[in-house]
Every structure is written in structure tokens, then in C-alpha cells.
Write an enzyme that holds these catalytic residues in place. Structure first.
Site, PDB file in Angstrom:
ATOM      1  N   GLN A  31      -4.763   1.947  14.766  1.00  0.00           N
ATOM      2  CA  GLN A  31      -3.593   2.394  13.995  1.00  0.00           C
ATOM      3  C   GLN A  31      -2.779   3.450  14.762  1.00  0.00           C
ATOM      4  OE1 GLN A  31      -4.821   3.988  10.195  1.00  0.00           O
ATOM      5  NE2 GLN A  31      -2.767   4.643   9.630  1.00  0.00           N
ATOM      6  N   LYS A  82      -5.094  -2.100   9.867  1.00  0.00           N
ATOM      7  CA  LYS A  82      -5.388  -2.277   8.442  1.00  0.00           C
ATOM      8  C   LYS A  82      -5.618  -3.733   8.055  1.00  0.00           C
ATOM      9  CE  LYS A  82      -3.882   1.951   6.935  1.00  0.00           C
ATOM     10  NZ  LYS A  82      -4.586   2.794   5.945  1.00  0.00           N
ATOM     11  N   GLU A  88     -10.271  12.466   6.874  1.00  0.00           N
ATOM     12  CA  GLU A  88     -10.148  13.798   6.261  1.00  0.00           C
ATOM     13  C   GLU A  88     -11.514  14.476   6.095  1.00  0.00           C
ATOM     14  OE1 GLU A  88      -7.258  13.910   2.725  1.00  0.00           O
ATOM     15  OE2 GLU A  88      -7.668  11.792   3.048  1.00  0.00           O
ATOM     16  N   GLU A 106     -10.653   3.820   3.031  1.00  0.00           N
ATOM     17  CA  GLU A 106      -9.701   4.561   2.201  1.00  0.00           C
ATOM     18  C   GLU A 106     -10.000   4.204   0.757  1.00  0.00           C
ATOM     19  OE1 GLU A 106      -5.630   3.990   3.599  1.00  0.00           O
ATOM     20  OE2 GLU A 106      -5.964   5.521   5.132  1.00  0.00           O
ATOM     21  N   THR A 140      -9.265  -5.818   3.389  1.00  0.00           N
ATOM     22  CA  THR A 140      -9.026  -4.895   2.286  1.00  0.00           C
ATOM     23  C   THR A 140      -9.906  -5.386   1.141  1.00  0.00           C
ATOM     24  OG1 THR A 140      -6.718  -4.703   3.000  1.00  0.00           O
ATOM     25  CG2 THR A 140      -7.251  -3.897   0.793  1.00  0.00           C
ATOM     26  N   GLU A 142      -9.100   3.796  -2.829  1.00  0.00           N
ATOM     27  CA  GLU A 142      -7.806   3.612  -3.491  1.00  0.00           C
ATOM     28  C   GLU A 142      -7.986   2.919  -4.838  1.00  0.00           C
ATOM     29  OE1 GLU A 142      -4.632   2.093  -1.170  1.00  0.00           O
ATOM     30  OE2 GLU A 142      -5.365   2.971   0.714  1.00  0.00           O
ATOM     31  N   ARG A 149      -8.786   3.672  12.795  1.00  0.00           N
ATOM     32  CA  ARG A 149      -7.858   4.778  13.107  1.00  0.00           C
ATOM     33  C   ARG A 149      -7.348   4.741  14.540  1.00  0.00           C
ATOM     34  NH1 ARG A 149      -6.311   5.855   8.139  1.00  0.00           N
ATOM     35  NH2 ARG A 149      -8.044   6.523   6.818  1.00  0.00           N
ATOM     36  N   ASP A 182       0.847  -1.183   0.000  1.00  0.00           N
ATOM     37  CA  ASP A 182       0.000   0.000   0.000  1.00  0.00           C
ATOM     38  C   ASP A 182       0.890   1.243   0.000  1.00  0.00           C
ATOM     39  OD1 ASP A 182      -2.451   1.328   0.063  1.00  0.00           O
ATOM     40  OD2 ASP A 182      -2.465   1.429   2.247  1.00  0.00           O
ATOM     41  N   HIS A 227      -3.881  14.016   0.534  1.00  0.00           N
ATOM     42  CA  HIS A 227      -4.169  13.115   1.662  1.00  0.00           C
ATOM     43  C   HIS A 227      -3.059  13.194   2.714  1.00  0.00           C
ATOM     44  CE1 HIS A 227      -5.213   9.529   3.950  1.00  0.00           C
ATOM     45  NE2 HIS A 227      -4.043   9.001   3.666  1.00  0.00           N
ATOM     46  N   ASP A 252      -9.308   0.241   1.424  1.00  0.00           N
ATOM     47  CA  ASP A 252      -8.362  -0.153   2.470  1.00  0.00           C
ATOM     48  C   ASP A 252      -8.951   0.249   3.823  1.00  0.00           C
ATOM     49  OD1 ASP A 252      -5.981  -0.989   3.667  1.00  0.00           O
ATOM     50  OD2 ASP A 252      -5.119   1.018   3.518  1.00  0.00           O
TER      51      ASP A 252
END
Lengths: 416, 416
Positions: free
Chosen positions: B241, B254, B363, B200, B258, B202, B238, B127, B134, B234
Site C-alpha cells: 500500500q 487491499k 496503530e 482493519e 476482505t 471495520e 502496508r 471503504d 485512526h 479489511d
């Protein structure tokens, strides 16, 4: 006192590997057929041929070209196959059948030597950071003014995913990697061969039984899922790593090669090596707590040796590891991540409390400030082209005997 | 203006997937046989059956139960198979043969719906972190007093390895992960279901042609190695993490899941989407330098949409990504790391410069400080149990048409 191969690889050990005999045609005529081998003293038993000759129900598993099917078969089968191997090799009634299937590791000069292969397909590779001595030394080297351990270190076994596709079997040469590294004081990085190529002496754990997505594997189920252990050298380019690793961790500084010993030692061969891990200094969350009165000791008393060009440079004690493999597996799956047959997770660098017990050159030379002096008069801060590194280990077996873990070896080739 | 499936999945697209028909017995009688499908409008061509019926030399590749053999076959074969598919679907002479092999994606109520599977075995999953917008937003959120980008960010595409074994196909439910997280101000961590579950958005790149250990793959060889693209979510916890990721990067935050779209769009379908990446603000080392006069544009103009419970919450533009996939591949192999068929590398969260173009809730809600308001009056800082997230995308095709990338979708199940 020299320890004989007969002692290190006797009936109480019986590690598994995959080999081929150069010139022995495969089924389709081409590359030499891969066979499962079991090490016995200075010989390798052709396990599939023995199973076939003795009419064993395990013949299909043992005639596979990889340990994969055996790993996937689960613990009752692992135990049954192990019992069968002890009988085949130990019972004089089978001697006539088995003897011709024991191939010498060091054959006469005119005969081909056995070739060893990666014994299973590595699914996911995870690397931990479980030695308090290693983490503390690295913290002191990189952050001399801060706390050596990060605040999470005593609460969870820190780990990260590595590159499964570049795990190679012992003996595979390691090309010095090139990459970006920023010299001290420079604004921008340069590109070129790593100048701080290092080793990491580690112990790898091989997963056999898979687990379901969404279902954590508790510490108590460790032996149902993990088949055995192998020595592992997690080659590391310290300059590449230092520039890249903030904020998402090591990547190209590690992914160029990870060497694995050809022999996978079953956990059942290491029962006498079980030992209590170091005293826990912080309370552990229940899924990691191994301090209860009923807790089985999940540490392992493995004695590692690190050789650089034949010179013993360190003797890291695996018993000093703060986090056990059972805790690592419970942590790895605590979020519901599933296991696959062939998953490999490694301990992280094994370092003990003494200077002569450090498992990487970064620590042994204190980041190059105190180079090693080799018998030929040369000095080493980090690895030079042509250097050969070998890790070996043994563990206590029954009645004071030793269980050998074989070796993992690799020579550094110049950058391309 | 509604875009029809006929436009999004016409002859200029032809993405590949793997499906089965519930009730259709496999060769050995059991689970429904997996077949390679090619999406055409609202239908899926049974590609193996079509190849067989038309006597194609590609029949063995297309009758495989996975895209693996086709991926491994290399670019000339990819092009030849693509040309054949365009002929089979576009040439009226084949209509009678091909029509019965086109299975509807939305069959009548009494017929079984097709089941989609992960179209290939994921080898290594990497990844990246390639959106400047970002990375800047995340830097501002987590380190409000520091520089938002780390010093290495403009010099190399930062990446790390993820867990290949927990890549799942679109539609697979995602169990909310549990793990260690330390509440603000607390000394010690607690354990429990993640309270900050995020997505996420992606784009993933699928490697077909392998490379040799020790041999970097230059940017110019990108199209020889990479077969195509797929949408990827993904999922990220948070809180887990944030507590675990220093110093070795994201791990359990994570690795629980996925999600990958069922359709792999060949790079050849995205020729009209090629575009120049953003202006480079820092000089690049030669292996990453794509600013020369002869450099081919390696950016991709993919328009992503993110839906939460059916509401469009963001439209991230892939063309804004600072690092291209060609640079990522060159970086990934710069140290000599080898590629395997089935390697998957993802772009990292796709975020554009505008608030409505951000690719994750971290975000979009500024770490929860500005929750999203959904049409039903509910607010979301992070994902709630039962939430369904869907990513879609399209790219410019020839003559103003659109190339659809399908969708990747997943629903959050409560923690177990």
C-alpha cells in the site's frame, strides 16, 4: 477519404453487442427482449436467431440476453463462435437464411430503431493511469514545482477501483454531478454543480475467463482471460476530484458515470493491430517484464478520435501507452486478487506526445488556461450543459483494411 | 460474566445468513443447496422451510439461495419478515412446527457442521476512513512533520472503491499477498510476500433498496436503503500500500481479500444502540449536517473486540466514529451515483481514543516500533503465517440485554 461501414465492420471485425427492438415483447410480455447482436457493415445480425436457424451448438450462448455466458465460456469457445459467425455471414450458402436476420442500424423513418444496452454485467471496474504523456501533463498542471511523475510510475501500472454500478452504455445522458469543491484560496469547501466537468478518452478491456483467488494471472495468459475491448469515456469532475482525492484517490469525481461503447471487439479481430509498446526506460520486475527476446508485442495500435459537438478536438494514439493491458492484468492479479467474468479494466486517459493527441480537456486546455475554440465561436475550458462528446476509434486490419471500434457518446444534462 | 448465545442472539436480534448442509443435495443434484438461515441462540432456523411450513407469503423470498431478493424487497417487507420471524420463534403455538427446523451450530461429532456462505452478491464495495482517531494516528505515523489530518477530512467522509469480487465470508483462509514494495532507502522496488500484513477492524453496511442514477439519497432516507450491518476485516498489506497509493489511492494493498461476517444484523435490531456521534468541530454542508435540533442520532454504539490467536488485543468502540453511516451514504450518492442491491460500504478502521482501542496493527504497534507481546512469549509487529484474527462485537439491546453481531475470522496462509 471516407471509410465505409462495410470496411470498418467487415468479416474481420464482427464485434458483439446487446440490443432490443422497441415493441418486441419479452418472453414474459414485458420489456423488449434483449438479444445478442453482431455488427456487420451497417447491419446487426440477430446472432441467437441465426444460430438457431442454422442449428448451431452455440445457440444457447447466443440466445442469452447478455454476453455473460459467452464471456464465461472461455477462449476455445470464443474462437469457435467467431469462426461460425464468419461462415454464417460470409458463406453464400447461408445467405437466404441469414439475410432476414440482418437488421438495419438506420431503418426507414417509420420503423423502430434498435436500442443498445450495456452488453454484460460489469463485475469489478478498475481504471489505470497508463499514458506517460497524460500522467506527465497532469503532474505538470497539479504540481508545477515537483517531478511530474511519482516515483512508482515507471515501476508499476498505477490503478484504482471505480464504481461498476455506474458504468452506462453509450447514449445514456450524463447529469452534471454536484459535490464539494473548494475554490482557490478558500478555507472551506462549497457544494454545487461541478464547474470543471471533463472527459477521459480510454480503452476498456473485458474479462471473460475468471481466475482463482490467490492465483496471479501472468502476462502470457492475457488472451485466455480477456475477451475484447471497448471504447470508454471516464467522465471526471476535476473540481470535486481535486478536493477529495488526497489521500485515498478519486471517488465522487468519477463515480457518477462511466460510458462504454455498445460494441465489444474481440481481441482476435485486433491481431493486425498488435505493436511493440514504447521503449522501457526503467528495468521491470519479472512479472511485468515484456522486453525479452521472446516477448510478443502486447501494445495495440488503436487510433482514437475525440469529438466535441461534432468537432474533432483530439486524436489520441493508443500505441503510445506506456503500460500494456497484459501488464495491467498481471499487476491487477499479482497479489492473488481473483478475476470474475465481466470485470472491466480501462487504460486510463489515452494521450500522445503532441498537443492534438491529448485525451482530456484538462490537458487540451491546460486546466482551462487555453480554452478550445469551437467553429460556432464558442470557447470551452470544460464541458457546458448540452455538450455532446463522442469517442471513436479504428485499428489496422488485414491487407490495409480498418477495424472499427464503434463509438461511445454522451450528452451533458444540467445538474438536478 | 459470560454472555450466553441465548442473550446475544435472542428474539430482538435475529440476524440473517446463508448456509448449506454438507451432503444435502442441491436441486440439480450437485453442490449442497444454499438456504437462508436466521440465527437464534446456538441454532440456525431454516427460514425458507419455516416459511413454507407455516404458509407464509414470504416463502419465495426466504427460500432463495441468497439474501438478494429479500434485500431488494425494501423496508416494509424487511419489517414484515422480521415480525413473522419473531412470531415463528417466539409464539409457543408454532413450537412443534419450528423446532425441527432449528439446526444446531455445534452438532454432535458425527453430524455435519453447517457451512456458511457469503450471504449476498456484493455489488460495489466502498471503504471509508471515518475514525478521527485512526486517521490521526495514521497521519502521525506516515507524515510525522505534517498535519495528521488532510484539509478535507473534517468536511467530508473520505472513501474509495474496493474490490467487490474478493469480499469473502468469514473462515476463508487469506493467502499472504505478494507485491511490489520498496524497502526504506532503496531506489527501486522489489517483489515478494508482504512483510507488513495487517488487519482493519471495520463495520460494513449492506444496501438493500437501490436508487436511481442522478438522484442523491439524503441522510433521512438512510433506513429506507440500508438493510443491516456486518463485521468486516479489511486485510491490508502496508508495504504494498505504501509504495502504490500515491496518487490514486490503495489498490493491491487491499484487493487480495476482505472478510465479512456470515450474519447480517438488521438495522431494526440496533435501535437501542443508536447514539449521538462525536461533537462536530467544523460546520458541515447541509447534505451532511446532522447537528440540527430535529436530527436523529445516527451513531451506533457497537463494542468491537479484536483477537489475535485467541488473545484479546483491542476493543474498538464504534460510537467514537466521527462520520456516521447515514453521512457516508449521503456523501456516496451526492454526485448522483446510484445504489444497487448488494452494495456494501464499510466504516474504515474503527479506532477509539485509547491505545487499547486501536483497530489495526499499524496503530497498535505504532508501525512495528512497539510490537505486541502474546501470551506464548511471541511478539508481533505485523501478522505471521498461521495467525488467526477474529473480530466480534455486540450492541446494547432492550432492557440491558446484548445484541450479538457474530464474528468474522480468517487465518493467514503462507504466500504461494
Amino acid at each position: 477519404m471516407a471509410v465505409t461501414p462495410q470496411e470498418l465492420f467487415g468479416l474481420d471485425n464482427l464485434p458483439y453487442g446487446v440490443f432490443s427492438i422497441p415493441g418486441d415483447p419479452g418472453e414474459s410480455g414485458e420489456p423488449a427482449r434483449r438479444r445478442i447482436g453482431v455488427r456487420y457493415g451497417d447491419h446487426v445480425l440477430d446472432a441467437g436467431a441465426a444460430a438457431h436457424a442454422l442449428g448451431s451448438p452455440h445457440t444457447p450462448l447466443l440466445r442469452a440476453p447478455s454476453l455473460g455466458p459467452l464471456l464465461a465460456a472461455g477462449r476455445p469457445v470464443w474462437q469457435s463462435v467467431r469462426a461460425a459467425l464468419r461462415d454464417w455471414l460470409g458463406n453464400p450458402a447461408h445467405r437466404e437464411t441469414v439475410s432476414p436476420l440482418l437488421l438495419p442500424l438506420h431503418p426507414p423513418a417509420e420503423s423502430p430503431r434498435l436500442t443498445f444496452h450495456l452488453p454484460f454485467d460489469v463485475a469489478d471496474y478498475v481504471d489505470f493511469y497508463a499514458s506517460e504523456h497524460h500522467a506527465t501533463n497532469v503532474g505538470r498542471i497539479f504540481r508545477p514545482d515537483g517531478e511530474p511523475l511519482t516515483p512508482n510510475w515507471k515501476h508499476l501500472p498505477i490503478g484504482y477501483h471505480g464504481r461498476a454500478g455506474t458504468v452506462v452504455v453509450s447514449g445514456t445522458p450524463v447529469v452534471r454531478p454536484s459535490g464539494q469543491r473548494r475554490p482557490p484560496g478558500a478555507e472551506a469547501p462549497g457544494f454545487g454543480p461541478s464547474r470543471r466537468l471533463d472527459i477521459e478518452a480510454e480503452v476498456g478491456f473485458v474479462v471473460g475467463t475468471p481466475s482463482e483467488l490467490g492465483s496471479p494471472v501472468p502476462m502470457a495468459a492475457f488472451r485466455d482471460h480477456v475477451f475484447g475491448v471497448a471504447l470508454l469515456n471516464d467522465w471526471s469532475a476535476r473540481d470535486i476530484q481535486a478536493w477529495e482525492y488526497v489521500p485515498l484517490g478519486p471517488f465522487l469525481g468519477k463515480s457518477f458515470a462511466t460510458s462504454l461503447s455498445p460494441w465489444i471487439t474481440p481481441l482476435d479481430a485486433l491481431e493486425h493491430a498488435r505493436t511493440a509498446p514504447p521503449r522501457r526506460t526503467h528495468p521491470l520486475l519479472p512479472y511485468l517484464d515484456d522486453t525479452g527476446p521472446d516477448a510478443e508485442p502486447q501494445g495495440l495500435d488503436l487510433r482514437l478520435s475525440v469529438y466535441l459537438n461534432g468537432t474533432l478536438i483530439s486524436e489520441p494514439p493508443f500505441s503510445a501507452m506506456y503500460w500494456t493491458a497484459a501488464q495491467q492484468l498481471a499487476h491487477l492479479t499479482a497479489n492473488g486478487a481473483s478475476l470474475r467474468t465481466g470485470d472491466l479494466f480501462a487504460s486510463g486517459t489515452v494521450s500522445g506526445p503532441e498537443p492534438g493527441q491529448r485525451g482530456c480537456l484538462l490537458e487540451l486546455t491546460w486546466s482551462g488556461a487555453e480554452p478550445l475554440r469551437l467553429p460556432d465561436g464558442e470557447e470551452r475550458a470544460f464541458l457546458a450543459d448540452g455538450d455532446e462528446v463522442t469517442l471513436t476509434a479504428w485499428a489496422p486490419g488485414p491487407d490495409g483494411a480498418r477495424i472499427g471500434l464503434g463509438e461511445v457518446s454522451g450528452r451533458v444534462l444540467p445538474a438536478r
